[in-house]
Design a protein around this motif. Structure first.
Motif, mmCIF file in Angstrom:
data_model
loop_
_atom_site.group_PDB
_atom_site.id
_atom_site.type_symbol
_atom_site.label_atom_id
_atom_site.label_comp_id
_atom_site.label_asym_id
_atom_site.label_seq_id
_atom_site.Cartn_x
_atom_site.Cartn_y
_atom_site.Cartn_z
ATOM 1 N N ARG A 9 0.837 -1.209 0.000
ATOM 2 C CA ARG A 9 0.000 0.000 0.000
ATOM 3 C C ARG A 9 0.873 1.261 0.000
ATOM 4 N NH1 ARG A 9 -3.231 -2.959 4.168
ATOM 5 N NH2 ARG A 9 -5.026 -3.796 3.043
ATOM 6 N N ALA A 10 1.919 1.255 0.808
ATOM 7 C CA ALA A 10 2.827 2.405 0.868
ATOM 8 C C ALA A 10 3.515 2.615 -0.484
ATOM 9 C CB ALA A 10 3.860 2.214 1.978
ATOM 10 N N ALA A 11 3.933 1.540 -1.119
ATOM 11 C CA ALA A 11 4.589 1.648 -2.430
ATOM 12 C C ALA A 11 3.614 2.199 -3.467
ATOM 13 C CB ALA A 11 5.115 0.280 -2.862
ATOM 14 N N LEU A 12 2.366 1.774 -3.414
ATOM 15 C CA LEU A 12 1.363 2.290 -4.351
ATOM 16 C C LEU A 12 1.080 3.766 -4.113
ATOM 17 C CD1 LEU A 12 -1.075 -0.749 -4.437
ATOM 18 C CD2 LEU A 12 0.382 0.060 -6.307
ATOM 19 N N ARG A 13 1.066 4.198 -2.835
ATOM 20 C CA ARG A 13 0.885 5.622 -2.539
ATOM 21 C C ARG A 13 2.047 6.436 -3.088
ATOM 22 N NH1 ARG A 13 -1.067 3.554 2.486
ATOM 23 N NH2 ARG A 13 0.993 3.875 3.398
ATOM 24 N N ARG A 14 3.282 5.937 -2.910
ATOM 25 C CA ARG A 14 4.455 6.642 -3.443
ATOM 26 C C ARG A 14 4.382 6.738 -4.961
ATOM 27 N NH1 ARG A 14 7.128 3.449 0.298
ATOM 28 N NH2 ARG A 14 7.880 2.081 -1.352
ATOM 29 N N LEU A 15 3.973 5.663 -5.600
ATOM 30 C CA LEU A 15 3.842 5.661 -7.053
ATOM 31 C C LEU A 15 2.789 6.678 -7.497
ATOM 32 C CD1 LEU A 15 4.577 4.464 -9.797
ATOM 33 C CD2 LEU A 15 2.854 2.690 -9.380
ATOM 34 N N GLN A 16 1.667 6.718 -6.801
ATOM 35 C CA GLN A 16 0.615 7.683 -7.120
ATOM 36 C C GLN A 16 1.121 9.120 -6.946
ATOM 37 O OE1 GLN A 16 -2.887 7.659 -4.555
ATOM 38 N NE2 GLN A 16 -4.167 7.826 -6.377
ATOM 39 N N ASP A 17 1.886 9.363 -5.889
ATOM 40 C CA ASP A 17 2.476 10.687 -5.677
ATOM 41 C C ASP A 17 3.433 11.049 -6.813
ATOM 42 O OD1 ASP A 17 1.091 11.009 -3.303
ATOM 43 O OD2 ASP A 17 2.806 10.521 -2.023
ATOM 44 N N GLN A 18 4.237 10.092 -7.248
ATOM 45 C CA GLN A 18 5.172 10.344 -8.345
ATOM 46 C C GLN A 18 4.428 10.694 -9.632
ATOM 47 O OE1 GLN A 18 7.507 6.774 -8.540
ATOM 48 N NE2 GLN A 18 8.740 7.305 -6.742
ATOM 49 N N VAL A 19 3.326 10.003 -9.892
ATOM 50 C CA VAL A 19 2.528 10.279 -11.090
ATOM 51 C C VAL A 19 1.950 11.688 -11.008
ATOM 52 C CG1 VAL A 19 0.397 9.658 -12.307
ATOM 53 C CG2 VAL A 19 2.007 7.876 -11.626
ATOM 54 N N ARG A 20 1.415 12.059 -9.846
ATOM 55 C CA ARG A 20 0.862 13.402 -9.677
ATOM 56 C C ARG A 20 1.936 14.475 -9.850
ATOM 57 N NH1 ARG A 20 -2.389 11.663 -4.458
ATOM 58 N NH2 ARG A 20 -4.317 10.974 -5.413
ATOM 59 N N GLU A 21 3.114 14.243 -9.270
ATOM 60 C CA GLU A 21 4.206 15.205 -9.395
ATOM 61 C C GLU A 21 4.641 15.349 -10.852
ATOM 62 O OE1 GLU A 21 7.181 13.822 -6.684
ATOM 63 O OE2 GLU A 21 5.991 14.390 -4.932
ATOM 64 N N GLN A 22 4.700 14.237 -11.568
ATOM 65 C CA GLN A 22 5.078 14.286 -12.979
ATOM 66 C C GLN A 22 4.035 15.060 -13.782
ATOM 67 O OE1 GLN A 22 7.867 13.570 -14.486
ATOM 68 N NE2 GLN A 22 7.004 14.311 -16.389
ATOM 69 N N ARG A 23 2.763 14.845 -13.489
ATOM 70 C CA ARG A 23 1.699 15.591 -14.180
ATOM 71 C C ARG A 23 1.823 17.084 -13.895
ATOM 72 N NH1 ARG A 23 -3.430 11.789 -12.711
ATOM 73 N NH2 ARG A 23 -2.970 10.105 -14.153
ATOM 74 N N GLN A 24 2.124 17.423 -12.659
ATOM 75 C CA GLN A 24 2.271 18.830 -12.304
ATOM 76 C C GLN A 24 3.460 19.447 -13.044
ATOM 77 O OE1 GLN A 24 3.142 19.738 -8.192
ATOM 78 N NE2 GLN A 24 2.088 21.695 -8.358
ATOM 79 N N ARG A 25 4.599 18.741 -13.044
ATOM 80 C CA ARG A 25 5.778 19.240 -13.770
ATOM 81 C C ARG A 25 5.450 19.434 -15.249
ATOM 82 N NH1 ARG A 25 8.530 15.850 -10.206
ATOM 83 N NH2 ARG A 25 8.451 14.110 -11.656
ATOM 84 N N GLU A 26 4.754 18.471 -15.825
ATOM 85 C CA GLU A 26 4.395 18.542 -17.240
ATOM 86 C C GLU A 26 3.461 19.724 -17.502
ATOM 87 O OE1 GLU A 26 4.493 17.516 -21.222
ATOM 88 O OE2 GLU A 26 5.764 16.896 -19.566
ATOM 89 N N GLY A 27 2.524 19.948 -16.595
ATOM 90 C CA GLY A 27 1.617 21.084 -16.741
ATOM 91 C C GLY A 27 2.359 22.408 -16.713
ATOM 92 N N TYR A 28 3.290 22.555 -15.782
ATOM 93 C CA TYR A 28 4.078 23.788 -15.711
ATOM 94 C C TYR A 28 5.025 23.920 -16.903
ATOM 95 C CZ TYR A 28 2.521 25.406 -11.161
ATOM 96 O OH TYR A 28 1.766 25.902 -10.131
ATOM 97 N N ARG A 29 5.484 22.795 -17.424
ATOM 98 C CA ARG A 29 6.332 22.852 -18.610
ATOM 99 C C ARG A 29 5.519 23.351 -19.803
ATOM 100 N NH1 ARG A 29 7.303 20.595 -23.089
ATOM 101 N NH2 ARG A 29 5.874 18.873 -22.864
ATOM 102 N N LYS A 30 4.295 22.835 -19.937
ATOM 103 C CA LYS A 30 3.445 23.241 -21.056
ATOM 104 C C LYS A 30 2.940 24.671 -20.903
ATOM 105 C CE LYS A 30 1.698 18.690 -22.337
ATOM 106 N NZ LYS A 30 0.512 17.828 -22.373
#
Length: 76
Positions: A36-57
């Protein structure tokens, strides 16, 4: 719940066994929480990547957040 089989190296099993004794839990409960902890970390990484991509665009414009500057000050 569903039963699954996993292959782990001996050192990892030994480390987990020590941890579950210290925590007074079971291998299964420990593994469930670790997964469960690993899945939460993965979900956080996906959200952070989406945020970075949004700011890049669409980077923020100069002064876009100036209206919030007062909200960052700690009250005395």
């Amino acid at each position: 719940m569903r039963v699954i089989q996993m292959t782990l190296d001996e050192q990892l099993v030994s480390d987990v066994d020590r941890a579950v004794r210290r925590l007074r839990t079971t291998r299964s409960a420990f593994a469930r929480e670790a997964l469960r902890a690993a899945l939460r970390r993965l979900q956080d990484q996906v959200r952070e990547q989406r945020q970075r991509e949004g700011y890049r665009k669409k980077p923020p414009r100069r002064g876009e957040f100036n209206g919030w500057a007062g909200e960052q000050v700690w009250p005395k």
